[in-house]
Design a protein around this motif. Structure first.
Motif, PDB file in Angstrom:
ATOM      1  N   VAL A   1       0.814  -0.795  -0.162  1.00  0.00           N
ATOM      2  CA  VAL A   1       0.149  -0.288  -0.225  1.00  0.00           C
ATOM      3  C   VAL A   1       0.830   1.116  -0.165  1.00  0.00           C
ATOM      4  O   VAL A   1       0.281   1.940  -0.782  1.00  0.00           O
ATOM      5  N   GLU A   2       1.874   0.790   0.843  1.00  0.00           N
ATOM      6  CA  GLU A   2       2.761   2.123   0.957  1.00  0.00           C
ATOM      7  C   GLU A   2       3.394   3.252  -0.602  1.00  0.00           C
ATOM      8  O   GLU A   2       3.330   4.549  -0.610  1.00  0.00           O
ATOM      9  N   LYS A   3       3.576   1.708  -1.473  1.00  0.00           N
ATOM     10  CA  LYS A   3       4.120   2.385  -2.525  1.00  0.00           C
ATOM     11  C   LYS A   3       3.005   2.546  -4.184  1.00  0.00           C
ATOM     12  O   LYS A   3       3.571   2.710  -4.770  1.00  0.00           O
ATOM     13  N   ILE A   4       1.787   2.418  -3.509  1.00  0.00           N
ATOM     14  CA  ILE A   4       1.225   1.864  -4.658  1.00  0.00           C
ATOM     15  C   ILE A   4       1.478   4.136  -5.304  1.00  0.00           C
ATOM     16  O   ILE A   4       0.884   4.756  -5.061  1.00  0.00           O
ATOM     17  N   SER A   5       0.880   3.822  -6.786  1.00  0.00           N
ATOM     18  CA  SER A   5       0.624   4.969  -7.468  1.00  0.00           C
ATOM     19  C   SER A   5      -0.963   5.095  -8.069  1.00  0.00           C
ATOM     20  O   SER A   5      -1.458   5.613  -8.280  1.00  0.00           O
ATOM     21  N   HIS A   6      -0.921   3.641  -8.468  1.00  0.00           N
ATOM     22  CA  HIS A   6      -2.416   3.563  -9.753  1.00  0.00           C
ATOM     23  C   HIS A   6      -2.632   1.910  -9.215  1.00  0.00           C
ATOM     24  O   HIS A   6      -1.435   1.166  -9.522  1.00  0.00           O
ATOM     25  N   THR A   7      -3.608   2.274  -9.597  1.00  0.00           N
ATOM     26  CA  THR A   7      -4.165   0.740  -9.660  1.00  0.00           C
ATOM     27  C   THR A   7      -5.532   0.647 -10.710  1.00  0.00           C
ATOM     28  O   THR A   7      -5.942   1.903 -10.535  1.00  0.00           O
ATOM     29  N   PHE A   8      -5.651  -0.515 -11.576  1.00  0.00           N
ATOM     30  CA  PHE A   8      -6.221  -0.682 -12.914  1.00  0.00           C
ATOM     31  C   PHE A   8      -7.509  -1.647 -12.099  1.00  0.00           C
ATOM     32  O   PHE A   8      -7.336  -2.404 -11.065  1.00  0.00           O
ATOM     33  N   CYS A   9      -9.226  -0.709 -12.343  1.00  0.00           N
ATOM     34  CA  CYS A   9      -9.845  -1.316 -12.197  1.00  0.00           C
ATOM     35  C   CYS A   9     -10.721  -1.528 -13.173  1.00  0.00           C
ATOM     36  O   CYS A   9     -10.518  -0.546 -14.524  1.00  0.00           O
ATOM     37  N   GLU A  10     -12.226  -1.995 -13.059  1.00  0.00           N
ATOM     38  CA  GLU A  10     -13.072  -1.476 -13.791  1.00  0.00           C
ATOM     39  C   GLU A  10     -13.322  -0.049 -14.902  1.00  0.00           C
ATOM     40  O   GLU A  10     -13.250  -0.097 -15.702  1.00  0.00           O
ATOM     41  N   GLU A  11     -12.820   0.689 -14.443  1.00  0.00           N
ATOM     42  CA  GLU A  11     -12.989   2.288 -14.161  1.00  0.00           C
ATOM     43  C   GLU A  11     -12.426   2.139 -15.341  1.00  0.00           C
ATOM     44  O   GLU A  11     -11.908   3.970 -15.780  1.00  0.00           O
ATOM     45  N   GLY A  12     -10.930   1.636 -15.034  1.00  0.00           N
ATOM     46  CA  GLY A  12      -9.613   2.199 -15.234  1.00  0.00           C
ATOM     47  C   GLY A  12      -8.762   2.515 -14.280  1.00  0.00           C
ATOM     48  O   GLY A  12      -8.140   2.050 -13.270  1.00  0.00           O
ATOM     49  N   PHE A  13      -8.182   3.139 -14.511  1.00  0.00           N
ATOM     50  CA  PHE A  13      -7.128   3.489 -13.411  1.00  0.00           C
ATOM     51  C   PHE A  13      -6.963   4.720 -12.423  1.00  0.00           C
ATOM     52  O   PHE A  13      -7.775   5.651 -12.704  1.00  0.00           O
ATOM     53  N   GLN A  14      -6.925   4.033 -11.118  1.00  0.00           N
ATOM     54  CA  GLN A  14      -7.116   4.667 -10.694  1.00  0.00           C
ATOM     55  C   GLN A  14      -5.910   5.460  -9.556  1.00  0.00           C
ATOM     56  O   GLN A  14      -4.886   4.712  -9.096  1.00  0.00           O
ATOM     57  N   ARG A  15      -5.639   6.917  -9.727  1.00  0.00           N
ATOM     58  CA  ARG A  15      -4.316   7.074  -9.120  1.00  0.00           C
ATOM     59  C   ARG A  15      -4.510   7.746  -6.904  1.00  0.00           C
ATOM     60  O   ARG A  15      -5.457   8.194  -7.228  1.00  0.00           O
TER      61      ARG A  15
END
Length: 130
Positions: A94-108
């Motif tokens: 978690v501490e290093k996440i910049s973006h996560t891909f989900c159904e809506e696209g990338f979440q920053r």
């Protein structure tokens, strides 16, 4: 050249080795991640690939995990154990996440630089050619 058997692979880790990341230790990050995978005997489950620039130079060093679709920023060699442990547990680092891909696209992730729009770059390049 090797042809790896990927039948048991659960995670594909892409490690940016573009010029910006390289200037900030991408080779050391690559070696640390690969060493940690070997130390934990996870080679059959975690495959790594060195990439060229992934377009997030501000976030150097960038590491991407698939199939999770998680982009990590500011990864240092000393983060390799926690990163690999997180993959082993199927939980994000978690501490290093910049973006996560989900159904809506990338979440920053909050606090991550948005970056420039690709559309503006394309329009500028096309108009300069005309």
């Amino acid at each position: 050249m090797a042809t790896w058997n990927l039948d048991t692979t659960k995670h594909h880790v892409l490690i940016c080795n573009g010029s910006s990341c390289n200037r900030f230790g991408a080779e050391e990050v690559t070696q640390a991640i690969r060493s940690e995978i070997a130390n934990q005997e996870l080679d059959p489950y975690i495959h790594t690939t060195r990439t060229r620039c992934n377009g997030r130079c501000h976030d150097k060093c960038v590491v991407i995990s698939y199939p999770d679709g998680i982009w990590y920023k500011d990864v240092k060699p000393q983060d390799s154990q926690e990163l690999i442990n997180s993959l082993k547990k199927d939980q994000p680092f978690v501490e290093k996440i910049s973006h996560t891909f989900c159904e809506e696209g990338f979440q920053r992730t909050e606090g991550t630089v948005k970056g420039i729009s690709k559309e503006k770059e394309t329009v500028i390049k096309v108009s300069k050619k005309l």
